[in-house]
Motif scaffolding. Structure first.
Motif, PDB file in Angstrom:
ATOM      1  N   THR A   1      -5.417   2.171   6.476  1.00  0.00           N
ATOM      2  CA  THR A   1      -6.790   1.721   6.741  1.00  0.00           C
ATOM      3  C   THR A   1      -7.589   2.613   7.662  1.00  0.00           C
ATOM      4  OG1 THR A   1      -5.563   0.087   7.945  1.00  0.00           O
ATOM      5  CG2 THR A   1      -7.005  -0.665   6.217  1.00  0.00           C
TER       6      THR A   1
ATOM      7  N   SER B   1     -13.037  -7.712   0.273  1.00  0.00           N
ATOM      8  CA  SER B   1     -12.812  -6.942   1.510  1.00  0.00           C
ATOM      9  C   SER B   1     -12.373  -7.809   2.688  1.00  0.00           C
ATOM     10  CB  SER B   1     -14.080  -6.175   1.905  1.00  0.00           C
ATOM     11  OG  SER B   1     -14.367  -5.185   0.946  1.00  0.00           O
ATOM     12  N   ARG B   2     -12.523  -9.092   2.587  1.00  0.00           N
ATOM     13  CA  ARG B   2     -12.235  -9.978   3.728  1.00  0.00           C
ATOM     14  C   ARG B   2     -12.902  -9.412   4.986  1.00  0.00           C
ATOM     15  NH1 ARG B   2      -6.000  -9.979   3.263  1.00  0.00           N
ATOM     16  NH2 ARG B   2      -6.495  -7.912   2.433  1.00  0.00           N
TER      17      ARG B   2
ATOM     18  N   ARG C   1     -12.144   2.583  13.712  1.00  0.00           N
ATOM     19  CA  ARG C   1     -10.787   2.051  13.749  1.00  0.00           C
ATOM     20  C   ARG C   1     -10.483   1.826  15.235  1.00  0.00           C
ATOM     21  NH1 ARG C   1     -12.242   1.090   9.444  1.00  0.00           N
ATOM     22  NH2 ARG C   1     -11.432   1.775   7.445  1.00  0.00           N
TER      23      ARG C   1
ATOM     24  N   ASP D   1      -8.960  -5.586  -4.671  1.00  0.00           N
ATOM     25  CA  ASP D   1      -9.462  -4.292  -4.197  1.00  0.00           C
ATOM     26  C   ASP D   1     -10.495  -4.514  -3.095  1.00  0.00           C
ATOM     27  OD1 ASP D   1      -7.996  -2.805  -6.065  1.00  0.00           O
ATOM     28  OD2 ASP D   1      -9.590  -2.930  -7.570  1.00  0.00           O
ATOM     29  N   GLY D   2     -10.067  -4.297  -1.871  1.00  0.00           N
ATOM     30  CA  GLY D   2     -10.977  -4.496  -0.740  1.00  0.00           C
ATOM     31  C   GLY D   2     -11.659  -3.216  -0.299  1.00  0.00           C
ATOM     32  N   ARG D   3     -11.072  -2.102  -0.662  1.00  0.00           N
ATOM     33  CA  ARG D   3     -11.697  -0.827  -0.281  1.00  0.00           C
ATOM     34  C   ARG D   3     -11.592   0.179  -1.420  1.00  0.00           C
ATOM     35  NH1 ARG D   3      -6.868   1.832   3.318  1.00  0.00           N
ATOM     36  NH2 ARG D   3      -5.315   0.514   2.352  1.00  0.00           N
TER      37      ARG D   3
ATOM     38  N   GLN E   1       3.316 -10.037   0.938  1.00  0.00           N
ATOM     39  CA  GLN E   1       3.248  -9.018   1.977  1.00  0.00           C
ATOM     40  C   GLN E   1       4.323  -9.331   3.016  1.00  0.00           C
ATOM     41  OE1 GLN E   1      -1.041  -9.056   3.094  1.00  0.00           O
ATOM     42  NE2 GLN E   1      -1.173  -7.273   1.766  1.00  0.00           N
TER      43      GLN E   1
ATOM     44  N   VAL F   1       5.358   0.359   2.612  1.00  0.00           N
ATOM     45  CA  VAL F   1       4.781  -0.990   2.405  1.00  0.00           C
ATOM     46  C   VAL F   1       5.008  -1.434   0.971  1.00  0.00           C
ATOM     47  CG1 VAL F   1       2.884  -2.359   3.322  1.00  0.00           C
ATOM     48  CG2 VAL F   1       2.652   0.126   3.234  1.00  0.00           C
TER      49      VAL F   1
ATOM     50  N   ASP G   1       1.974  -6.300  -4.057  1.00  0.00           N
ATOM     51  CA  ASP G   1       0.649  -5.799  -4.458  1.00  0.00           C
ATOM     52  C   ASP G   1       0.604  -4.273  -4.425  1.00  0.00           C
ATOM     53  OD1 ASP G   1       0.887  -6.702  -1.621  1.00  0.00           O
ATOM     54  OD2 ASP G   1      -0.930  -5.506  -1.395  1.00  0.00           O
ATOM     55  N   ASN G   2       1.657  -3.653  -3.909  1.00  0.00           N
ATOM     56  CA  ASN G   2       1.724  -2.193  -3.915  1.00  0.00           C
ATOM     57  C   ASN G   2       2.795  -1.704  -4.879  1.00  0.00           C
ATOM     58  OD1 ASN G   2      -0.295  -2.073  -1.987  1.00  0.00           O
ATOM     59  ND2 ASN G   2       1.131  -2.004  -0.266  1.00  0.00           N
TER      60      ASN G   2
ATOM     61  N   LEU H   1      -5.784 -11.222  -2.622  1.00  0.00           N
ATOM     62  CA  LEU H   1      -5.985  -9.913  -1.984  1.00  0.00           C
ATOM     63  C   LEU H   1      -7.095  -9.214  -2.770  1.00  0.00           C
ATOM     64  CD1 LEU H   1      -2.254  -8.973  -1.376  1.00  0.00           C
ATOM     65  CD2 LEU H   1      -3.983  -9.218   0.403  1.00  0.00           C
TER      66      LEU H   1
ATOM     67  N   GLY I   1     -12.414  -6.449   6.246  1.00  0.00           N
ATOM     68  CA  GLY I   1     -12.404  -4.982   6.267  1.00  0.00           C
ATOM     69  C   GLY I   1     -13.759  -4.393   5.909  1.00  0.00           C
ATOM     70  N   ASP I   2     -13.928  -3.108   6.199  1.00  0.00           N
ATOM     71  CA  ASP I   2     -15.210  -2.434   5.946  1.00  0.00           C
ATOM     72  C   ASP I   2     -15.238  -1.737   4.588  1.00  0.00           C
ATOM     73  OD1 ASP I   2     -13.458  -0.378   6.385  1.00  0.00           O
ATOM     74  OD2 ASP I   2     -14.542   0.501   8.076  1.00  0.00           O
ATOM     75  N   GLY I   3     -14.121  -1.781   3.871  1.00  0.00           N
ATOM     76  CA  GLY I   3     -14.095  -1.149   2.548  1.00  0.00           C
ATOM     77  C   GLY I   3     -14.028   0.363   2.588  1.00  0.00           C
TER      78      GLY I   3
ATOM     79  N   TYR J   1      -6.184  -9.393  -7.262  1.00  0.00           N
ATOM     80  CA  TYR J   1      -4.734  -9.532  -7.258  1.00  0.00           C
ATOM     81  C   TYR J   1      -4.290 -10.323  -6.052  1.00  0.00           C
ATOM     82  CZ  TYR J   1      -5.021  -5.099  -4.497  1.00  0.00           C
ATOM     83  OH  TYR J   1      -5.337  -4.118  -3.601  1.00  0.00           O
TER      84      TYR J   1
HETATM   85  P1  AMP Z   1      -2.563  -2.094   1.481  1.00  0.00           P
HETATM   86  O1  AMP Z   1      -1.274  -2.845   1.685  1.00  0.00           O
HETATM   87  O2  AMP Z   1      -2.880  -1.103   2.530  1.00  0.00           O
HETATM   88  O3  AMP Z   1      -2.590  -1.474   0.117  1.00  0.00           O
HETATM   89  O4  AMP Z   1      -3.781  -3.131   1.558  1.00  0.00           O
HETATM   90  C1  AMP Z   1      -3.639  -4.525   1.510  1.00  0.00           C
HETATM   91  C2  AMP Z   1      -4.945  -5.209   1.229  1.00  0.00           C
HETATM   92  O5  AMP Z   1      -5.897  -4.969   2.275  1.00  0.00           O
HETATM   93  C3  AMP Z   1      -5.634  -4.764  -0.048  1.00  0.00           C
HETATM   94  O6  AMP Z   1      -6.183  -5.895  -0.673  1.00  0.00           O
HETATM   95  C4  AMP Z   1      -6.715  -3.827   0.431  1.00  0.00           C
HETATM   96  O7  AMP Z   1      -7.788  -3.769  -0.468  1.00  0.00           O
HETATM   97  C5  AMP Z   1      -7.120  -4.466   1.747  1.00  0.00           C
HETATM   98  N1  AMP Z   1      -7.707  -3.484   2.677  1.00  0.00           N
HETATM   99  C6  AMP Z   1      -7.044  -2.499   3.337  1.00  0.00           C
HETATM  100  N2  AMP Z   1      -7.897  -1.776   4.089  1.00  0.00           N
HETATM  101  C7  AMP Z   1      -9.123  -2.294   3.914  1.00  0.00           C
HETATM  102  C8  AMP Z   1     -10.446  -1.985   4.418  1.00  0.00           C
HETATM  103  N3  AMP Z   1     -10.663  -0.979   5.264  1.00  0.00           N
HETATM  104  N4  AMP Z   1     -11.468  -2.748   4.007  1.00  0.00           N
HETATM  105  C9  AMP Z   1     -11.279  -3.776   3.146  1.00  0.00           C
HETATM  106  N5  AMP Z   1     -10.081  -4.115   2.643  1.00  0.00           N
HETATM  107  C10 AMP Z   1      -9.013  -3.393   3.012  1.00  0.00           C
END
Ligand code: AMP
Ligand code: MG
Length: 471
Positions: A471, A116-117, A160, A86-88, A76, A239, A243-244, A84, A119-121, A72
């Protein structure tokens, strides 16, 4: 055995990436939502056992699961991010409950995905417990929302600002399709996938919708109702990026969300919302902004001409009236008025103005109307008394009104300081406060002596002023 039927995973290439959850070291069950397990037709005893917990942690895949990360995009804080996804979170698949309703089963915090870009997922225990409590409270109160089936700890730490215990939330949703999912294909000019996505969403959520325009209208209606529900609880999502925002109308992605204690219409908690874009009283406006983004994604499916733009615009502009009607219904019920009249709006607004002037506790002020304790929430009770005279003249019979109010005003909400308390205990391995709060929040209209403490506003030193992203 869980029977999967993964309609999203049957969509063609480009909608998702096949990704498996990353196993964790030492999964332990913190919470299993037995009523929800039952509703889904799952065997709760099996889920709570070693095989179930291994699945809830992402260590084993149940038969029939086809794990994917969904693609997706999203706006933001107003800026467009084309990629963006599903990163986690990993979507295990869809199940059809005994009553025929279809649900996504998703593991949030299940390890890295191609989206995940940096991020650690992963997720840490705090946001997992918060989402569990808040989403289940919203469901108990009757606001459309994703649900929480389970929370497990991973036996691993996540990094974190400090080292924190890792956790996975099993989230259940009508779907995880977002406004941002549509934006992903619209931004790429991929009309074919946009049409497939619209067809999928119509079949899944709005089977009697006649096309893209009708789909837009239905989403506008659902969002108007959901957001009026948030307002009636003093809930701040925090937020509301596109995307949310779910196209099913469910509240989704509980990050830095919070409920107000003292009433201030421009209240903001999120540490990253510096300009109050997502303040409590901005939420209906932001919904319109988000729905306008959704509308512009659908224009190519509505003829892609001036008439389509005019039609989409007209539909988005139907939000305020729909929202105002839902708002009036919700807030009138909070005053004990089951069949509101237009002039009741002024009565409600006058009370809110008095509450704002004194930062009166939002939940207690309404809950106290039925038993006369509301006036204690005001620094200037004479003004409240004057308002209450007009209110009593309107409702006439307090015991009839009390019945309406008993279903509209919760005795307790997931107060921020209580959630923080639960998380602090959870970090020490003590989940008793979590379970106690969860039980109380599942019965928002029921008074019990042992739950009295949850109804109290925070003491000055307990007030939470800032909340942080999931996160
Ligand atoms: P959010 O607005 O918190 O729903 O997240 C925004 C974007 O960041 C989404 O695409 C999430 O999958 C990604 N994201 C948030 N936290 C993490 C994480 N710890 N690892 C990887 N991706 C993340
Ligand atoms: Mg999100």
């Amino acid at each position: 055995m869980i029977r999967f039927d993964n309609s999203y995973a049957r969509l063609p290439e480009g909608f998702f990436t096949r990704t498996r959850p990353t196993p964790v070291r030492d999964p332990k069950l913190v919470a299993l939502n037995r009523p929800l397990a039952e509703r889904l037709g799952f065997d709760a005893v099996w889920l709570a056992g070693p095989e179930g917990v291994a699945m809830l942690a992402g260590n084993t895949l149940p038969e029939g699961a086809e794990p994917i990360a969904q693609a997706y995009a999203g706006h933001q804080f107003g800026g467009f991010v084309p990629q963006l996804g599903d990163g986690r979170a990993v979507l295990l698949g869809e199940v059809v409950a005994p009553d025929g309703a279809r649900f996504d089963i998703q593991l949030k915090g299940a390890g890295p995905t191609p989206f995940s870009r940096r991020g650690d997922g992963r997720a840490w225990l705090g946001p997992v417990l918060r989402e569990y409590l808040v989403s289940e409270f919203m469901a108990a109160f009757g606001i459309p929302t994703t649900r929480a089936l389970a929370a497990v700890t991973t036996g691993e730490t996540v990094i974190r600002e400090t080292l924190l215990p890792g956790a996975v939330l099993t989230r259940v949703a009508a779907s995880h399709i977002r406004v941002g999912t549509f934006e992903f294909y619209a931004a790429r000019g991929d009309r074919q996938r946009l049409q497939l996505l619209a067809d999928h969403v119509i079949a899944r959520h709005y089977p009697d919708a006649s096309g893209a325009a009708d789909l837009l209208q239905r989403v506008v209606e659902r969002q108007a109702a959901t957001i009026a529900g948030w307002m009636a609880l003093g809930f701040i999502h925090g937020v509301m990026n596109t995307d949310n925002m779910s196209v099913s109308g469910e509240t989704i992605d509980y990050g830095p969300c919070a409920f107000m204690d003292g009433y201030r219409p421009d209240k903001v908690f999120s540490s990253i919302d510096a300009h109050g874009r997502y303040a409590w009283n901005e939420q209906p406006n932001i919904a319109v902004w988000n729905l306008a983004q959704f509308a512009s994604c659908l224009v190519p499916l509505m003829g892609n001409d001036d008439a389509a733009v005019a039609e989409a615009t007209r539909i988005v502009h139907s939000f305020p009236e729909l929202y105002q009607a839902e708002w009036l219904r919700r807030f009138a019920a909070k005053l004990g008025i089951a069949a509101p009249r237009p002039e009741d709006r002024a009565l409600i607004e006058r009370l809110l103005t008095l509450m704002a002037a004194d930062e009166a506790d939002f939940t207690r002020s309404f809950a106290g109307l039925a038993d006369g304790r509301a006036r204690d929430e005001f620094k200037a009770p004479e003004q409240f008394d004057a308002w209450a005279e007009g209110w009593q003249a309107r409702i006439r019979d307090l015991s009839d009104a009390a019945q309406v109010m008993a279903r509209a005003n919760p005795c307790r909400i997931p107060r921020n300081h209580r959630i923080e308390e639960v998380i602090a205990a959870g970090r020490e391995g003590d989940y008793a406060p979590f379970h106690a709060l969860d039980a109380a929040l599942r019965a928002p209209f029921e008074d019990r002596p042992e739950w009295e403490g949850y109804a109290l506003a925070p003491q000055p030193d307990e007030i939470v002023r800032r909340t942080f992203c999931g996160t």
